[in-house]
Design an enzyme around this catalytic site. Structure first.
Site, PDB file in Angstrom:
ATOM      1  N   ASP A  11      42.112   1.138  74.935  1.00 55.89           N
ATOM      2  CA  ASP A  11      41.277   1.715  73.895  1.00 55.89           C
ATOM      3  C   ASP A  11      42.049   2.887  73.268  1.00 55.89           C
ATOM      4  O   ASP A  11      43.023   3.385  73.849  1.00 55.89           O
ATOM      5  CB  ASP A  11      39.964   2.199  74.510  1.00 55.89           C
ATOM      6  CG  ASP A  11      39.065   2.852  73.494  1.00 55.89           C
ATOM      7  OD1 ASP A  11      38.766   2.210  72.477  1.00 55.89           O
ATOM      8  OD2 ASP A  11      38.658   4.010  73.720  1.00 55.89           O
ATOM      9  N   ASP A  13      40.346   5.792  70.821  1.00 56.43           N
ATOM     10  CA  ASP A  13      39.545   7.016  70.735  1.00 56.43           C
ATOM     11  C   ASP A  13      38.948   7.374  72.091  1.00 56.43           C
ATOM     12  O   ASP A  13      38.180   6.598  72.672  1.00 56.43           O
ATOM     13  CB  ASP A  13      38.418   6.837  69.714  1.00 56.43           C
ATOM     14  CG  ASP A  13      38.948   6.503  68.328  1.00 56.43           C
ATOM     15  OD1 ASP A  13      39.762   7.280  67.807  1.00 56.43           O
ATOM     16  OD2 ASP A  13      38.549   5.457  67.775  1.00 56.43           O
TER      17      ASP A  13
END
Length: 263
Positions: A11, A13
């Site tokens: 991922d 953020d």
């Protein structure tokens, strides 16, 4: 088992960056992956940017990337829309970059309330205004059309905390139209399967790394691969006590993961 991993699905953020700032340990981890002949792919639910936009962003981070380094919810949604609806017209609520991404994959999109619309799609829109919300509500209430969204994330981590993400936008719309969309991005296992097919690595060699239990970790679990949660975004250690999405590993940050795996 960590040292056997070769494919890392990360991922963005809250996991390796907050806004335009890299989280400590990220560059060291990326260099480690390259040093063992591995591959990193960023599997983000953030649909505000196209893959081209992410490449520009990551070049500023001094992280080596190309088009194969990203499987975004925008990309997965574009493939889904193209395969499902061919050249039929799709109404879009999203950023200019998201709309450009859909058009790049030859999805027939519009922001107007045309008569021949067959589906409405919502992305994480940091350019949102009330007129956009009003338009999609009118379409969903007055037409018998399909309803799709890029991702169910409720919030997006920032340097100051959180802002509403696509899931929150869809919840707001849902209160008005009494409908929920089909979510295409994480935790859909398709994201993991796309990465495995693209790289040729096995499930045993793969690790999903993220800061959200109900999207990142759930995506890895659904895809049949090991997972690692980091506590630099949404999830907290306290959340692990009651979640149905139990990660294989947990670390305070990407830096702690790097130190565990590289030494």
């Amino acid at each position: 088992m960590l040292k056997d991993k070769k494919l890392f699905l990360l991922d963005i953020d809250g996991t390796i960056a907050l806004d335009t700032k890299l989280i400590a340990g990220t560059l060291e981890f990326m260099n480690y992956v390259l040093s063992i002949g591995g591959k990193y792919i960023f599997i983000t639910n953030n649909s505000t940017k196209s893959i081209e936009d992410y490449i520009i962003k990551f070049e500023k981070f001094d992280i080596k990337v190309d088009k194969t380094s990203f499987v975004t919810s925008s990309y997965a949604t574009a493939l889904y829309l193209r395969e499902t609806y061919d050249d039929k017209k799709i109404f879009v609520l999203g950023t200019k970059s998201f709309i450009e991404e859909l058009r790049r994959f030859n999805v027939n999109v519009t922001e107007e309330q045309d008569d021949d619309i067959v589906c409405a799609v919502v992305g994480f829109d940091n350019e949102l205004n009330y007129k956009k919300v009003e338009n999609i509500c009118e379409l969903l209430l007055t037409r018998n059309i399909d309803y799709v969204a890029t991702n169910p994330d409720l919030v997006c981590p920032t340097t100051f905390g959180f802002i509403p993400d696509c899931g929150s936008i869809c919840e707001m719309i849902g209160h008005a139209v009494k409908r929920e969309p089909l979510y295409i991005g994480k935790p859909n296992k398709t994201i993991v399967e796309m990465c495995l097919e693209q790289t040729g690595f096995s499930r045993e060699e793969t690790l999903v790394i993220g800061d959200r239990l109900y999207t990142d970790i759930a995506c890895g679990i659904n895809g049949g691969v090991d997972t690692a949660v980091v506590f630099t975004g949404e999830a907290t250690k306290e959340d692990l006590k009651n979640t149905e999405f139990k990660p294989t590993y947990s670390f305070s940050s990407i830096k702690e993961l790097y130190e565990e795996i590289a030494f």
